[in-house]
Design an enzyme around this catalytic site. Structure first.
Site, PDB file in Angstrom:
ATOM      1  N   GLY A 110     -20.584  32.194  54.193  1.00  0.00           N
ATOM      2  CA  GLY A 110     -20.483  30.736  54.072  1.00  0.00           C
ATOM      3  C   GLY A 110     -19.894  30.142  55.337  1.00  0.00           C
TER       4      GLY A 110
ATOM      5  N   ARG B 118     -27.638   7.850  21.444  1.00  0.00           N
ATOM      6  CA  ARG B 118     -29.093   7.874  21.583  1.00  0.00           C
ATOM      7  C   ARG B 118     -29.772   8.093  20.243  1.00  0.00           C
TER       8      ARG B 118
ATOM      9  N   ASP C 146     -20.087  40.199  40.952  1.00  0.00           N
ATOM     10  CA  ASP C 146     -21.227  40.071  40.048  1.00  0.00           C
ATOM     11  C   ASP C 146     -20.762  40.305  38.598  1.00  0.00           C
TER      12      ASP C 146
ATOM     13  N   THR D  22     -23.134  35.631  40.067  1.00  0.00           N
ATOM     14  CA  THR D  22     -23.253  36.854  40.875  1.00  0.00           C
ATOM     15  C   THR D  22     -22.312  36.910  42.074  1.00  0.00           C
TER      16      THR D  22
ATOM     17  N   THR E 216     -19.592  40.689  52.501  1.00  0.00           N
ATOM     18  CA  THR E 216     -20.909  41.166  52.072  1.00  0.00           C
ATOM     19  C   THR E 216     -21.829  41.490  53.257  1.00  0.00           C
TER      20      THR E 216
ATOM     21  N   GLU F  79     -18.512  36.294  44.145  1.00  0.00           N
ATOM     22  CA  GLU F  79     -17.094  36.575  43.831  1.00  0.00           C
ATOM     23  C   GLU F  79     -17.012  37.634  42.728  1.00  0.00           C
TER      24      GLU F  79
ATOM     25  N   GLY G  14     -35.476  14.509  28.503  1.00  0.00           N
ATOM     26  CA  GLY G  14     -35.885  14.245  29.872  1.00  0.00           C
ATOM     27  C   GLY G  14     -34.714  13.820  30.757  1.00  0.00           C
TER      28      GLY G  14
HETATM   29  C1  LIG Z   1     -40.178  15.402  34.952  1.00  0.00           C
HETATM   30  C2  LIG Z   1     -40.750  14.738  33.751  1.00  0.00           C
HETATM   31  C3  LIG Z   1     -42.052  14.303  33.772  1.00  0.00           C
HETATM   32  C4  LIG Z   1     -42.602  13.628  32.674  1.00  0.00           C
HETATM   33  N1  LIG Z   1     -43.852  13.123  32.777  1.00  0.00           N
HETATM   34  C5  LIG Z   1     -44.294  12.298  31.800  1.00  0.00           C
HETATM   35  C6  LIG Z   1     -45.500  11.563  31.965  1.00  0.00           C
HETATM   36  O1  LIG Z   1     -46.167  11.686  32.995  1.00  0.00           O
HETATM   37  N2  LIG Z   1     -45.891  10.740  30.975  1.00  0.00           N
HETATM   38  C7  LIG Z   1     -45.166  10.583  29.837  1.00  0.00           C
HETATM   39  O2  LIG Z   1     -45.566   9.822  28.980  1.00  0.00           O
HETATM   40  N3  LIG Z   1     -44.006  11.250  29.642  1.00  0.00           N
HETATM   41  C8  LIG Z   1     -43.548  12.095  30.609  1.00  0.00           C
HETATM   42  N4  LIG Z   1     -42.350  12.746  30.436  1.00  0.00           N
HETATM   43  C9  LIG Z   1     -41.555  12.474  29.239  1.00  0.00           C
HETATM   44  C10 LIG Z   1     -41.358  13.664  28.332  1.00  0.00           C
HETATM   45  O3  LIG Z   1     -42.518  13.917  27.630  1.00  0.00           O
HETATM   46  C11 LIG Z   1     -40.154  13.355  27.422  1.00  0.00           C
HETATM   47  O4  LIG Z   1     -39.012  13.535  28.195  1.00  0.00           O
HETATM   48  C12 LIG Z   1     -40.116  14.223  26.195  1.00  0.00           C
HETATM   49  O5  LIG Z   1     -41.107  13.829  25.327  1.00  0.00           O
HETATM   50  C13 LIG Z   1     -38.763  14.152  25.470  1.00  0.00           C
HETATM   51  O6  LIG Z   1     -38.426  12.842  25.147  1.00  0.00           O
HETATM   52  P1  LIG Z   1     -36.998  12.258  25.529  1.00  0.00           P
HETATM   53  O7  LIG Z   1     -36.706  12.632  26.931  1.00  0.00           O
HETATM   54  O8  LIG Z   1     -36.992  10.831  25.205  1.00  0.00           O
HETATM   55  O9  LIG Z   1     -35.969  13.043  24.615  1.00  0.00           O
HETATM   56  P2  LIG Z   1     -35.568  12.667  23.105  1.00  0.00           P
HETATM   57  O10 LIG Z   1     -36.758  12.645  22.248  1.00  0.00           O
HETATM   58  O11 LIG Z   1     -34.667  11.500  23.114  1.00  0.00           O
HETATM   59  O12 LIG Z   1     -34.727  13.965  22.735  1.00  0.00           O
HETATM   60  C14 LIG Z   1     -33.385  14.108  23.200  1.00  0.00           C
HETATM   61  C15 LIG Z   1     -32.765  15.307  22.522  1.00  0.00           C
HETATM   62  O13 LIG Z   1     -32.710  15.081  21.117  1.00  0.00           O
HETATM   63  C16 LIG Z   1     -33.276  16.146  20.420  1.00  0.00           C
HETATM   64  N5  LIG Z   1     -34.050  15.663  19.276  1.00  0.00           N
HETATM   65  C17 LIG Z   1     -34.893  14.608  19.252  1.00  0.00           C
HETATM   66  N6  LIG Z   1     -35.453  14.513  18.046  1.00  0.00           N
HETATM   67  C18 LIG Z   1     -34.987  15.521  17.285  1.00  0.00           C
HETATM   68  C19 LIG Z   1     -35.196  15.978  15.944  1.00  0.00           C
HETATM   69  N7  LIG Z   1     -36.019  15.353  15.134  1.00  0.00           N
HETATM   70  N8  LIG Z   1     -34.532  17.084  15.531  1.00  0.00           N
HETATM   71  C20 LIG Z   1     -33.687  17.725  16.334  1.00  0.00           C
HETATM   72  N9  LIG Z   1     -33.447  17.341  17.603  1.00  0.00           N
HETATM   73  C21 LIG Z   1     -34.082  16.250  18.071  1.00  0.00           C
HETATM   74  C22 LIG Z   1     -34.193  16.847  21.399  1.00  0.00           C
HETATM   75  O14 LIG Z   1     -34.271  18.227  21.100  1.00  0.00           O
HETATM   76  C23 LIG Z   1     -33.516  16.612  22.713  1.00  0.00           C
HETATM   77  O15 LIG Z   1     -32.595  17.629  22.945  1.00  0.00           O
HETATM   78  C24 LIG Z   1     -41.817  13.443  31.525  1.00  0.00           C
HETATM   79  C25 LIG Z   1     -40.509  13.923  31.496  1.00  0.00           C
HETATM   80  C26 LIG Z   1     -39.963  14.544  32.590  1.00  0.00           C
HETATM   81  C27 LIG Z   1     -38.547  14.995  32.544  1.00  0.00           C
HETATM   82  C1  LIG Z   2     -24.458  31.267  48.000  1.00  0.00           C
HETATM   83  C2  LIG Z   2     -23.706  32.516  48.258  1.00  0.00           C
HETATM   84  C3  LIG Z   2     -22.559  32.469  49.006  1.00  0.00           C
HETATM   85  C4  LIG Z   2     -21.859  33.633  49.313  1.00  0.00           C
HETATM   86  N1  LIG Z   2     -20.785  33.569  50.159  1.00  0.00           N
HETATM   87  C5  LIG Z   2     -20.233  34.726  50.616  1.00  0.00           C
HETATM   88  C6  LIG Z   2     -19.268  34.701  51.647  1.00  0.00           C
HETATM   89  O1  LIG Z   2     -18.894  33.642  52.156  1.00  0.00           O
HETATM   90  N2  LIG Z   2     -18.772  35.873  52.094  1.00  0.00           N
HETATM   91  C7  LIG Z   2     -19.172  37.059  51.562  1.00  0.00           C
HETATM   92  O2  LIG Z   2     -18.669  38.090  52.003  1.00  0.00           O
HETATM   93  N3  LIG Z   2     -20.086  37.128  50.578  1.00  0.00           N
HETATM   94  C8  LIG Z   2     -20.636  35.986  50.107  1.00  0.00           C
HETATM   95  N4  LIG Z   2     -21.611  36.034  49.130  1.00  0.00           N
HETATM   96  C9  LIG Z   2     -22.090  37.353  48.667  1.00  0.00           C
HETATM   97  C10 LIG Z   2     -21.800  37.643  47.216  1.00  0.00           C
HETATM   98  O3  LIG Z   2     -20.458  37.927  47.043  1.00  0.00           O
HETATM   99  C11 LIG Z   2     -22.727  38.794  46.786  1.00  0.00           C
HETATM  100  O4  LIG Z   2     -23.994  38.236  46.612  1.00  0.00           O
HETATM  101  C12 LIG Z   2     -22.290  39.482  45.537  1.00  0.00           C
HETATM  102  O5  LIG Z   2     -21.172  40.244  45.817  1.00  0.00           O
HETATM  103  C13 LIG Z   2     -23.374  40.378  44.929  1.00  0.00           C
HETATM  104  O6  LIG Z   2     -23.828  41.300  45.840  1.00  0.00           O
HETATM  105  P1  LIG Z   2     -25.379  41.488  46.105  1.00  0.00           P
HETATM  106  O7  LIG Z   2     -25.961  40.137  46.244  1.00  0.00           O
HETATM  107  O8  LIG Z   2     -25.531  42.422  47.223  1.00  0.00           O
HETATM  108  O9  LIG Z   2     -25.953  42.121  44.773  1.00  0.00           O
HETATM  109  P2  LIG Z   2     -25.987  43.679  44.371  1.00  0.00           P
HETATM  110  O10 LIG Z   2     -24.615  44.227  44.405  1.00  0.00           O
HETATM  111  O11 LIG Z   2     -27.024  44.356  45.162  1.00  0.00           O
HETATM  112  O12 LIG Z   2     -26.461  43.563  42.878  1.00  0.00           O
HETATM  113  C14 LIG Z   2     -27.829  43.312  42.542  1.00  0.00           C
HETATM  114  C15 LIG Z   2     -28.022  43.484  41.058  1.00  0.00           C
HETATM  115  O13 LIG Z   2     -27.716  44.814  40.676  1.00  0.00           O
HETATM  116  C16 LIG Z   2     -26.809  44.844  39.619  1.00  0.00           C
HETATM  117  N5  LIG Z   2     -25.849  45.939  39.812  1.00  0.00           N
HETATM  118  C17 LIG Z   2     -25.232  46.299  40.954  1.00  0.00           C
HETATM  119  N6  LIG Z   2     -24.391  47.298  40.708  1.00  0.00           N
HETATM  120  C18 LIG Z   2     -24.451  47.573  39.398  1.00  0.00           C
HETATM  121  C19 LIG Z   2     -23.802  48.501  38.521  1.00  0.00           C
HETATM  122  N7  LIG Z   2     -22.900  49.358  38.976  1.00  0.00           N
HETATM  123  N8  LIG Z   2     -24.112  48.490  37.216  1.00  0.00           N
HETATM  124  C20 LIG Z   2     -25.024  47.634  36.737  1.00  0.00           C
HETATM  125  N9  LIG Z   2     -25.663  46.746  37.510  1.00  0.00           N
HETATM  126  C21 LIG Z   2     -25.390  46.714  38.823  1.00  0.00           C
HETATM  127  C22 LIG Z   2     -26.084  43.524  39.662  1.00  0.00           C
HETATM  128  O14 LIG Z   2     -25.670  43.138  38.384  1.00  0.00           O
HETATM  129  C23 LIG Z   2     -27.144  42.580  40.220  1.00  0.00           C
HETATM  130  O15 LIG Z   2     -27.872  42.090  39.158  1.00  0.00           O
HETATM  131  C24 LIG Z   2     -22.297  34.879  48.800  1.00  0.00           C
HETATM  132  C25 LIG Z   2     -23.453  34.909  48.007  1.00  0.00           C
HETATM  133  C26 LIG Z   2     -24.153  33.765  47.749  1.00  0.00           C
HETATM  134  C27 LIG Z   2     -25.413  33.848  46.949  1.00  0.00           C
END
Ligand SMILES: Cc1cc2nc3c(=O)[nH]c(=O)nc-3n(C[C@H](O)[C@H](O)[C@H](O)COP(=O)(O)OP(=O)(O)OC[C@H]3O[C@@H](n4cnc5c(N)ncnc54)[C@H](O)[C@@H]3O)c2cc1C
Ligand SMILES: Cc1cc2nc3c(=O)[nH]c(=O)nc-3n(C[C@H](O)[C@H](O)[C@H](O)COP(=O)(O)OP(=O)(O)OC[C@H]3O[C@@H](n4cnc5c(N)ncnc54)[C@H](O)[C@@H]3O)c2cc1C
Lengths: 635, 635
Positions: free
Chosen positions: A196, A329, A432, A428, A157, A430, A407
């Site tokens: 890489g 859970r 895209d 994207t 690339t 190996e 959470g």
């Molecule tokens: C980075 C971060 C910061 C936060 N900061 C705060 C904070 O400062 N203070 C605070 O009080 N909280 C905080 N939270 C907590 C956050 O509000 C809870 O994570 C959130 O309310 C979800 O609760 P839970 O993680 O227990 O998930 P759960 O309620 O256990 O849900 C787990 C999964 O079950 C599904 N599920 C649950 N009930 C149902 C249902 N009735 N029907 C269908 N699906 C259901 C959900 O969709 C989810 O996929 C934080 C969380 C994070 C990740």
């Molecule tokens: C973490 C990482 C590690 C990597 N390691 C290596 C490495 O070790 N050696 C190496 O050689 N390369 C490496 N790559 C490069 C990687 O293979 C390229 O990023 C990849 O081939 C895509 O090329 P580009 O990023 O230039 O995107 P582009 O080709 O510019 O594409 C950009 C956007 O345009 C769209 N697009 C492009 N052409 C078309 C089309 N004809 N039709 C529709 N949509 C299109 C694509 O879908 C994409 O969304 C690495 C990339 C990353 C991010």
């Protein structure tokens, strides 16, 4: 309870008496997870176990506290220690590809940075030397890659050229006077980008460059170029710039490279498909530049297969963690969250899809190992499709898994989140995905240009939507219809433009292709859906352990149904499905979900156990006793 | 070229003569980005500009090299410096909510950790004290929050209790002897979990606990509890455990808390809705525990609005970066990637959706500011729906933007990737989306139980799919149909069970609801789609700058079309759409995409400029001259 109700509702919904099949399947027999593991993992089972055991070493435990530089350093040390075990050799790329792949695949279950760092070194650098080089290259480089004495990079690339590799600008000019190639980066857009290992550790690189010999351009060729000397100092004329932090995968030190009159010996050219004599005579068995380059990069399927497998293995881990948490859970009224239909619909199709992709990966490996020249095109199409399909599925699956854990899905220790960040690159690199899916569609359109498919619309009336033959016919119908549709649009355009000459017709065809690019992408998907479903069914019918057959066949049904459901608008618009059939599809998905999550979700959990992920790779506290998080389990 | 072709193809596809409307709109007039900015941003325009200017300070430039602890430390220092400017005060939560929100929103365009750290402190802690406390609390705490002398936390969630807050286990028992409340964590699942700021910096916390007075349980109440003393040492009886690294948002120090007989004065109870007299007499104007708690948490809409706005603003940044790169990046044959239909279909609906969400957020703010008691329920429904809709859209939008940038989308410096990681939390916190969408659907089902909607199927025959009235009617039809469908299923189940008594009927209704949870979620979405589309159209018709009206109306059309296209299976199954209508929808989307990306994509770029993101917030090198990356632009 809810499960039983839905199974009952299902029988009401389904359109014929044959639909009891699904409720029958609900009576799932007991089955052994180990048997399923051996159904999913067919080669190097002992080697994999040995490697996984080695990876218990505390050095390989996740550490999310590190700075960028510390993480890169750790990744190198992890790789060195792994390499020291000599689980496989770069020579295996040619001699024992399954062993080679098994080795790299296993690393992904521990850390994706480690896997990719190893993958770039062994597959992209080592594999390129193995495949495109000849004995002199093998002897000189492969043993030193095997020990990591020469950390390897892959320089394809460029800043300006990614998907279109043919468009690279790096120049390699043969100097007959000295018998050397002179490598140059003519502009900044020609700088190698994303390489890489280039930023810090790489010492050798397979560099893609446009070859000019005696003033004649011969297209892209690959050269082995030293980036750094043995002490790690950049070689004269090589400028290196760190790519810096990424959104994930920060254990890999990607970098940018410029070459200023870097001279390499004549032997630096990987000369399997073309060579330059000392006097500058160029020769190749493949006369066309495009074909020659196609052959070169066509040989590098292994990398693509590994990326697909990495996505599949990450999906396994994500699904296993999310399912285990979901079944343990409670949130409202003591009801486990797995009991919610929304939860089942997020996790169980993910489980089924992961199985489908895994089986497809095995089938691709079989095809690859058979080494039949006539399969070359199929291998290209299937590997492109699997790479795009598996990685796009992974995006959706890991997102669903993370959200299903609430959470906890965002806590690094629970692994899904960091895995999601690290792996986001796989859609994207190996190849895209948008470009890969076009490779698939183009192959179908090429064939259609000669012999257009005649889509056979299956009848859903009176049929059961859970019938595997019907599902296969539906998926085939979509693929054929989309092929025919795009082929017809292209054909029409070419015909209209034909009076203007061949060139005008070709241009009009290309325009028509571009105008239908949305459908082209769907066509790529339709093909992937069809072959993965057919493969799933065939694998279950021919190779599944007997006790697990009912549950696996239910899983295949769910996979087929979810693919049909996703494309329901197509089936309705084409007249293949009625409103009642659409309702039956929904009921079928819901019924299968109910069956898999009944009785505490034992069947789903057992199927996840079948992935064979050892506890130290599952890792996440929520996959064990979530009630202990923070009190006895420290993060 | 491709654009013009598609516009032509469109007119062939569309089903009636009125369809020329879209091609007419293609003739987009020039318009000023600043006018659009003022259409999208209506309050505190000067304050926002001042804040953004302040945030140019190098301290606020992204730094992706930091370790976890360094990043947390920087985030605190960033917050302190920001707070020192006194752009707004905690008192504004009640006195000038728009100013309050503008202050916090602005932070998100710089760093989401900073925004959330500030949000927890000001909105969740400060806002709770403001809203649920009385003057004595305001006087004691708000001034010290304003200076960050007392960094504040919000202690609602527990390890075992997230979505179901009513189920928390933390105990607060009134001790009449001493006139104190005694706070206790009876089990590990009762430990407060995820508490932002608790791990390192928090000194005060609004703790949710089940109140018992004189042996009687009164439901969850909120208490202001000191976590650490002025010197930062944990208070006696307070045990604190760091949550550790997360998948993003690592500038926020989330922690876990246990309380062991922590005694707080009687005044610690936030007593706006209920109070405890010295002798232990409990009184509240709201007798029912559930209603009382509903009123308390119902007042905390601001937090939810901020999370929605954060998701919208992140979408703006992602879309702006991806569009600018797309219009400047050639890959094959010198063709910019923006010219690919696939690219347009990934980015332009994202642009339209971001506009739709932004306008909806403004409308919600209007409703909120009008402070009409009769709007309380609507505010709850709209804020729940917008929160879930905007954050789920954000997931999809940022993923699309990242993929559209190829490898560059994964480079941290290009901002989309890290933003994606940081913001991934927003789909489950401040109300898990799956639960939020149910809040929306339940409100509709409640209304339907009294007066079931009578879905009006609009006729698509002979109509133009780009007709805004038709699109509105289609979206309304879906919402009404799904409401009617689920309501009928619930009604039927209750009726069947009715002979078994009222309890049995209620249980059967609840079961039917759960059995249709997949449709319930779609119903939530259908409502969000409908109101956001209607709002979009109304805003354009009544408040859009004149020159920009054609382009905005095209954008609204695209938004409506993509929402209809997403639900095409529904329209086909219900008979509202024929195969021809489905093809017209596709052609409509493609035509709108063509119009917006014609002529180098100037209209799309201008619309992104309308977001008003200053360069130092856009940040990403690919949004400027990508050809310079690594050579003059260093990461
Ligand atoms: C980075 C971060 C910061 C936060 N900061 C705060 C904070 O400062 N203070 C605070 O009080 N909280 C905080 N939270 C907590 C956050 O509000 C809870 O994570 C959130 O309310 C979800 O609760 P839970 O993680 O227990 O998930 P759960 O309620 O256990 O849900 C787990 C999964 O079950 C599904 N599920 C649950 N009930 C149902 C249902 N009735 N029907 C269908 N699906 C259901 C959900 O969709 C989810 O996929 C934080 C969380 C994070 C990740
Ligand atoms: C973490 C990482 C590690 C990597 N390691 C290596 C490495 O070790 N050696 C190496 O050689 N390369 C490496 N790559 C490069 C990687 O293979 C390229 O990023 C990849 O081939 C895509 O090329 P580009 O990023 O230039 O995107 P582009 O080709 O510019 O594409 C950009 C956007 O345009 C769209 N697009 C492009 N052409 C078309 C089309 N004809 N039709 C529709 N949509 C299109 C694509 O879908 C994409 O969304 C690495 C990339 C990353 C991010």
């Amino acid at each position: 309870m809810a499960a039983e109700r839905r199974v009952a509702a299902l029988s009401r919904h389904l359109t014929s008496s044959s639909d009891v099949s699904l409720s029958a399947k609900v009576d799932l027999r007991d089955f052994a997870a180990e048997d399923v593991y051996l159904f999913l993992t067919r080669d190097n089972v002992e080697l994999r176990a040995k490697m996984l055991d080695f990876l218990k070493d505390p050095m390989y435990r996740p550490n999310y506290y590190l700075s960028l530089m510390e993480f890169r350093d750790l990744t190198l040390r992890r790789l060195q220690k792994f390499v020291d075990q000599k689980f496989f050799s770069t020579f295996d790329y040619l001699n024992d590809p399954l062993r080679f792949m098994a080795g790299l695949e296993t690393l992904a279950s521990v850390d994706y940075s480690l896997c990719i760092k190893a993958g770039v070194h062994f597959t992209l650098c080592g594999g390129t030397i193995a495949k495109l080089g000849t004995e002199k290259h093998h002897k000189t480089f492969l043993p030193r890659l095997d020990t990591l004495e020469l950390p390897g990079c892959f320089g394809m690339t460029e800043l300006g050229h990614g998907s279109n590799v043919m468009g690279i600008e790096t120049q390699a000019t043969y100097d007959e006077e000295t018998g050397e190639f002179v490598i140059n980066t003519p502009t900044d857009t020609a700088s190698k980008f994303w390489i890489g290992g280039a930023a810090q550790h790489g010492k050798v690189c397979t560099v893609f460059a446009q070859l000019t010999v005696r003033g004649k351009w011969e297209g892209p060729h690959v050269f082995v170029v030293r980036l750094r000397d043995d002490s790690g100092q950049p070689m004269p004329g090589v400028r290196i710039q760190d790519n810096g932090p990424k959104a994930g995968l920060n254990g890999v030190d990607n970098g940018q490279l410029w070459f200023y009159n870097v001279r390499v010996p004549r032997d630096a050219l990987l000369d399997r498909y073309s060579s330059v004599a000392p006097d500058g005579t160029y020769s190749s068995p493949i006369p066309s530049v495009a074909q020659r380059f196609g052959t070169m990069v066509g040989g590098l399927t292994t990398g693509r297969m590994l990326i697909a497998q990495g996505a599949i293995d990450a999906s396994k881990i994500g699904v296993a963690i999310a399912l285990r948490y979901a079944c343990a859970r409670p949130q409202f009224n003591g009801k486990c969250i797995m009991e919610y239909l929304t939860h089942q619909r997020r996790l169980l199709p993910a489980l089924a899809t992961t199985y489908a992709m895994q089986l497809q990966s095995l089938r691709l490996k079989d095809l690859y190992m058979a080494k039949r020249p006539e399969d070359a095109k199929t291998i290209h199409v299937v590997s492109s499709g699997l790479k795009a399909g598996a990685t796009w599925h992974r995006v959706e699956i890991l997102q669903a898994c993370r959200e299903c854990c609430g959470g906890q899905g965002f806590l690094a220790a629970n692994k899904i989140g960091p895995m999601k960040n690290d792996m986001d690159v796989d859609v994207t690199f190996e190849g895209d995905n948008t470009v890969m899916m076009q490779q698939v569609a183009k192959a179908l359109l090429d064939t259609a240009a000669k012999k257009p498919p005649r889509p056979q619309m299956p009848s859903m009336e009176g049929a059961s939507v859970t019938d595997l033959t019907l599902l296969a016919a539906l998926l085939r119908f979509r693929e054929d219809s989309l092929t025919a549709e795009v082929a017809a649009a292209i054909g029409r355009a070419a015909k209209v433009a034909a009076p203007g000459g061949k060139k005008a017709a070709v241009a009009a065809a290309a325009d028509a292709y571009e105008d239908n690019l949305d459908t082209v992408l769907q066509l790529g998907w339709a093909h992937v859906d069809r072959i993965t479903f057919e493969g799933f069914v065939e694998e279950v019918n021919t190779r599944a352990p007997r006790e697990a057959r009912p549950v696996l066949s239910l899983l295949a049904t769910l996979y087929g149904l979810t693919r049909v459901e996703r494309a329901l608008a197509f089936y309705l618009a084409s007249g293949a499905a009625s409103g009642a059939a659409a309702a039956a599809v929904r009921a079928g998905v819901n019924g299968a979900c109910a069956a898999l999550s009944a009785d505490g979700g034992w069947a789903a959990l057992r199927l996840a156990e079948g992935f064979g992920i050892p506890d130290h790779c599952l890792e996440a506290p929520i996959a064990f006793d979530w009630r202990q998080i923070g009190s006895t389990v420290t993060m």
